[in-house]
Design an enzyme around this catalytic site. Sequence first.
Site, short mmCIF file in Angstrom:
data_model
loop_
_atom_site.label_atom_id
_atom_site.label_comp_id
_atom_site.label_asym_id
_atom_site.label_seq_id
_atom_site.Cartn_x
_atom_site.Cartn_y
_atom_site.Cartn_z
N LYS A 276 7.76 16.38 -23.34
CA LYS A 276 8.68 17.37 -22.80
C LYS A 276 8.05 18.02 -21.57
O LYS A 276 7.20 18.90 -21.68
CB LYS A 276 9.02 18.46 -23.83
N PRO A 277 8.44 17.57 -20.38
CA PRO A 277 7.91 18.21 -19.16
C PRO A 277 8.59 19.54 -18.92
O PRO A 277 9.65 19.84 -19.46
CB PRO A 277 8.27 17.20 -18.06
N ALA A 278 7.96 20.36 -18.07
CA ALA A 278 8.53 21.66 -17.72
C ALA A 278 9.84 21.46 -16.97
O ALA A 278 9.97 20.56 -16.13
CB ALA A 278 7.55 22.45 -16.86
N SER B 47 0.76 28.73 -21.19
CA SER B 47 0.24 30.09 -21.36
C SER B 47 -0.26 30.33 -22.78
O SER B 47 0.19 29.69 -23.74
CB SER B 47 1.33 31.11 -21.03
N GLU C 54 -4.09 36.83 -16.01
CA GLU C 54 -4.17 35.64 -15.16
C GLU C 54 -3.23 35.81 -13.97
O GLU C 54 -2.04 36.09 -14.14
CB GLU C 54 -3.77 34.40 -15.98
N CYS D 169 -4.82 26.94 -14.10
CA CYS D 169 -5.56 27.66 -15.14
C CYS D 169 -7.04 27.73 -14.80
O CYS D 169 -7.76 28.61 -15.27
CB CYS D 169 -5.35 27.00 -16.49
N GLU E 167 -4.44 23.72 -24.34
CA GLU E 167 -5.12 24.09 -23.10
C GLU E 167 -4.32 25.24 -22.52
O GLU E 167 -3.23 25.05 -21.99
CB GLU E 167 -5.17 22.88 -22.16
N TRP F 202 4.25 22.96 -15.43
CA TRP F 202 4.88 22.65 -14.14
C TRP F 202 3.88 22.54 -13.00
O TRP F 202 4.22 22.01 -11.94
CB TRP F 202 5.92 23.72 -13.79
N ASN F 203 2.65 23.01 -13.16
CA ASN F 203 1.80 23.18 -11.98
C ASN F 203 1.09 21.91 -11.52
O ASN F 203 0.75 21.77 -10.35
CB ASN F 203 0.78 24.30 -12.20
#
Length: 486
Positions: free
Chosen positions: A182-184, A237, A389, A292, A258, A158-159
């Site tokens: 598949k997007p957030a 994550s 994180e 990240c 990633e 999502w970021n």
Amino acid sequence: MITESDLLAKVPTGLLIGGEWVAADNGRTLAVKDPSNGNKLVDIADASVADGVRALDAAVAVQEEWAATAPRERGEILRRAFELVRERADEFALLMTLEMGKPLAEARGEVTYGNEFLRWFSEEAVRIHGRFGTNPEGTGTIVTSKAPVGPTFLITPWNFPLAMATRKIAPAIAAGCVSVVKPAALTPLTTLYFAQTLIDAGLPKGVVNVVTTSESRALSAEIIGDSRLRKLSFTGSTPVGRQLMKQAADGILRTSMELGGNAPFVVFEDADLDKAVDGALLAKFRNIGQACTAANRFLVHSSVADEFARRITERVQAMKMGRGTEEGVQIGPLVDDNAVEGSHELVADAAGKGATITVGGSIPEGPGSYYPATVLTDVTPDARLLKEEIFGPVLAIVPFDSEEEAVRLANDTEYGLVSYVYTQDLARGMRMIEKLQTGMMGLNAGVISNAAAPFGGVKQSGIGREGSFEGIEEYLTTKYTFVPRA
């Protein structure tokens, strides 16, 4: 500039399956909200597991035809998409700010960055090559060639709603792979609008399919478990990445992961402090700390730690917090209230163990998912934010006394995505390149991402690389042929 309501009216709200925008098979929808006030922006289709299978069916049906498409044609489609995104830059930027919260100036920067993956891979599409040569024994010829790996499942976070989509979709298209994306669920609108832009650029039906869902775990498991899938790419994550890798193991899928980061930002005693402070603000507060690659632990030589903290605090105190569309805002809302609570828990934990909060550190009254830019000094080794994180606008300073200690502290993490080092000693800088256990490093630089550079980490920050010429290799398989000498 286009109004918010007019822009939202242009964004598709269905699932993209086989080149058509369709409703979920059960008619369900999910709401996308503005994190600055909690208001609903729009309702979109909420895909079922069966919808995910339909999307994979549509992709598989055109894989052979798409793989046979001329590389130049694939490249030209990507180039046309690049030009369209550039024409629609203001629209993409506003859309990201509405659904994710980042300041509009940063959203414009993401459009520029994310769009470069379209241009880069439009050029790489025609550079896919193998090799030809005599075997060492002289008895024949070795021929190697590249082929698309096959249908892919691309899961984006999502970021960075545009950049994460283009960084995965563009190399898949260039390599000749079809995909289900598949997007957030928190920030799907940018990907939906980008998918429409690909259609407008002439992408054939079924090559890219998009499913938005609140049933991410079940839908993903079904697609990953399908024997027709050949590639999984995920950004998110580390805990979720581990589970996806376990699922992918059954099908021996090619995977790109990633994952999380815990980036050290090391400031040596000989650093140019003006540049180090500027770099620190970029490395920490870009995207409101929700990256990240965001610097997590600021390791500063004890001889300059107090001055560094003073300058950072002064700059942070001047930061304006507010809705990302407002003029001069540098700190927008976090993506949701869970993100706010997560950041505050880490700050409270560090303060409870002896850290000093020099600015920020408290949750403001609503509406909106806001958390102020926060600076902590004298952070103790047992503070959770040194291990976890942060993913928020929290800057934690830890002093060190020697190069050896700095290396030890920097490497004391399960993650290894990126590191940042500020020093005017070139020899020391070269030593840090060798000693720091990260896949990427910024030497006297607070921002390093570039479409022409390989993005990825080591240890539990993931496997594989995105961007650069390495990025397209993730979507290609190597075929070897031996031809005996007549």
